[in-house]
Design an enzyme around this catalytic site. Structure first.
Site, PDB file in Angstrom:
ATOM      1  N   THR A  96       0.868  -1.173   0.000  1.00  0.00           N
ATOM      2  CA  THR A  96       0.000   0.000   0.000  1.00  0.00           C
ATOM      3  C   THR A  96       0.906   1.224   0.000  1.00  0.00           C
ATOM      4  OG1 THR A  96      -1.811  -1.120   1.146  1.00  0.00           O
ATOM      5  CG2 THR A  96      -1.770   1.282   1.257  1.00  0.00           C
ATOM      6  N   LYS A 171      -7.242   1.696  -3.164  1.00  0.00           N
ATOM      7  CA  LYS A 171      -6.916   1.308  -1.781  1.00  0.00           C
ATOM      8  C   LYS A 171      -7.098   2.498  -0.838  1.00  0.00           C
ATOM      9  CE  LYS A 171      -5.536  -1.185   1.686  1.00  0.00           C
ATOM     10  NZ  LYS A 171      -4.260  -1.890   1.776  1.00  0.00           N
TER      11      LYS A 171
END
Length: 289
Positions: A96, A171
């Site tokens: 991420t 995300k």
């Protein structure tokens, strides 16, 4: 396929294991060598001394590390994966990170004839260990089609969101939504207890209606008990929210609630909850009463 996996943290370790169990020849690299050795003992793969070494001869090179700087180090460094990657291979970054670093890596990979997908995941440690992750992907459709069957080893859902960087942007949406849900659940449970209600009875009722969520179903009991060692840490959530807030400053999105909740997580850190899971937002409410 011949695969490489760089980064054997709480997520990468089981993800790489699913690749090996599916029959893919897998070479791993981890900064802590002992963890890579343990993985090899468990799954029978091979260990490389550097990301470049792991990438040599691999069809698909996976990466799951901490943040933008870590991604640059393991992919772009002198001994990074791109230095060892073969022309035509695919790099899949599950970290991420920011959309900016995704585009940067994609451009550098293209210079070397290497294809790239940014593919952050959702589902936490439990999802990684059960092979039930949700994967949000940015990149070219043809590259996605090549890599998706391999990613499927540890995923329940894989979606091509759009061009490079789109996976990371999706995300960010995921983390923005989770932050709001956890704060709402924390306040609801806190209110119920202050009002003298039995949380079990309340949750049994409202979970059958519009208030239902994954967080409610899986975390309400541990939140009531004050147990916060069930996955994604506050430190990592604040890292992710910082990425989202920075992106919002660039694209003009208004994230008032997200910014507020990020401050709440900072309070949890100040309480010593850096490694508590994200449901620990309820702890700061109890402290105030």
């Amino acid at each position: 396929m011949h695969t490489a996996f760089i980064g054997l943290g709480v997520m990468g370790y089981p993800m790489a294991g699913f690749l090996a169990r599916a029959g893919h020849e897998t070479v791993v690299y981890n900064r802590t060598g002992a963890r890579a050795e343990r993985w090899c003992e468990e799954y029978g793969g091979a260990r490389a001394a550097s990301p470049a070494g792991a990438a040599e001869g691999a069809d698909v090179i996976f990466c799951c590390v901490g943040n933008d700087d870590d991604v640059r180090e393991v992919l772009l460094g002198d001994n990074g994966a791109l230095a060892g990657a073969s022309e035509g291979s695919i790099v899949v970054d599950h970290t991420t990170a920011s959309a900016t670093v995704a585009r940067e890596i994609a451009a550098r990979a293209q210079e070397r004839g290497v294809r790239f997908l940014d593919a952050p995941v959702s589902g936490g440690q439990a999802g990684a260990e059960s092979g039930q992750l949700t994967v949000m992907v940015g990149g070219e459709p043809g590259v996605f089609e090549c890599a998706a069957p391999v990613i499927d080893c540890y995923a329940k859902a894989i979606t091509l969101i759009g061009p490079t960087g789109s996976g990371q942007l999706a995300k960010m949406v995921n983390q923005i939504c989770i932050a709001g849900i956890v704060q709402g659940l924390s306040e609801g449970l806190h209110f119920a207890q202050c009002a003298g209600l039995d949380p079990a009875i309340v949750i049994d009722s409202i979970s059958k209606g519009a208030a239902q969520s994954w967080q409610m179903e899986n975390r309400w009991q541990t939140m009531v008990r004050g147990e916060f060692d069930f996955g994604f840490a506050v430190d990592w959530m604040r890292k992710d929210l910082a990425i989202a807030l920075a992106e919002a400053r660039e694209n003009g999105a208004q994230l008032e609630l997200t910014e507020l909740i990020d401050g709440f997580y900072a309070e949890v850190q100040a309480m010593g909850g850096n490694r508590w899971d994200t449901s620990s937002l309820i702890a700061r409410l109890r402290k105030a009463t």
